[in-house]
Design a protein around this motif. Sequence first.
Motif, short mmCIF file in Angstrom:
data_model
loop_
_atom_site.label_atom_id
_atom_site.label_comp_id
_atom_site.label_asym_id
_atom_site.label_seq_id
_atom_site.Cartn_x
_atom_site.Cartn_y
_atom_site.Cartn_z
N GLY A 153 47.95 45.18 44.57
CA GLY A 153 46.65 45.58 44.06
C GLY A 153 46.02 46.71 44.86
O GLY A 153 45.41 47.62 44.31
N LEU A 154 46.17 46.65 46.18
CA LEU A 154 45.64 47.71 47.04
C LEU A 154 46.29 49.05 46.71
O LEU A 154 45.60 50.06 46.54
CB LEU A 154 45.88 47.36 48.51
N THR A 182 42.17 55.18 42.02
CA THR A 182 41.12 56.07 42.54
C THR A 182 41.48 57.53 42.30
O THR A 182 40.63 58.34 41.92
CB THR A 182 40.89 55.80 44.04
N VAL A 183 42.75 57.88 42.52
CA VAL A 183 43.21 59.24 42.26
C VAL A 183 43.06 59.56 40.78
O VAL A 183 42.54 60.62 40.40
CB VAL A 183 44.68 59.42 42.72
N PRO A 185 30.07 60.03 53.50
CA PRO A 185 30.84 60.87 52.58
C PRO A 185 31.22 60.08 51.33
O PRO A 185 31.76 58.98 51.41
CB PRO A 185 32.06 61.26 53.39
N PHE A 186 30.95 60.67 50.19
CA PHE A 186 31.19 60.03 48.90
C PHE A 186 32.66 59.69 48.71
O PHE A 186 33.00 58.62 48.21
CB PHE A 186 30.69 60.97 47.80
N GLU A 187 33.56 60.60 49.11
CA GLU A 187 34.99 60.37 48.94
C GLU A 187 35.47 59.14 49.71
O GLU A 187 36.28 58.38 49.22
CB GLU A 187 35.78 61.60 49.38
N TRP A 241 37.43 55.84 48.11
CA TRP A 241 38.74 55.36 48.54
C TRP A 241 38.67 53.90 49.00
O TRP A 241 39.51 53.09 48.63
CB TRP A 241 39.30 56.23 49.66
N GLY A 242 37.68 53.58 49.80
CA GLY A 242 37.54 52.21 50.29
C GLY A 242 37.24 51.24 49.17
O GLY A 242 37.81 50.14 49.11
N PHE A 243 36.36 51.64 48.27
CA PHE A 243 36.01 50.78 47.15
C PHE A 243 37.21 50.58 46.23
O PHE A 243 37.52 49.45 45.83
CB PHE A 243 34.83 51.37 46.38
#
Length: 159
Positions: A21-22, A29-30, A70-72, A76-78
């Motif tokens: 899942g990760l 996300t990409v 930073p929004f990016e 990525w984390g979310f």
Amino acid sequence: MSNAEHAVMRDRSLAKGLIAGLIGGLAGTVAKAFAERMFPAHANGESRPSWAEEEGYAQHELVPAANALPFEEIHWGFGASVGAAYGALAEFYPVATSKEGASFGMALEALTEEGALTRLGVAAPPQDHSMREHASEITSSVVFGMTTEMVRSVVRRLL
């Protein structure tokens, strides 16, 4: 319990579900970023919604400009964490993968953009969004969900 059911139950692994899942969430996300570029929420020249300017938010920031993250990095984390949670859920509740992940994307959209982010004051209420904004968010969320599921299922089979 039949042999097939027993084999499926033995093959379930929380760790493998989380990992798959990760990885799926990162790929999602990409894909979401590409979808947002192809179907932007705002017309050319319009950089951010008017509510963001009124509230003192800078472009691509979820917090006031003075103490911005930073929004990016947040994306990525979310994406990774939601993907991991989805992978764990899919491992033990396969119905969660219905519609090749589109249902997951739609649920995520409802929970974030139209739920938690609005309540936190980070996003405008849904009624303040234009039809273009709604369409863009829904499209990119479905792309995220479907990509996450596609990659998760492939990675999970390989584990």
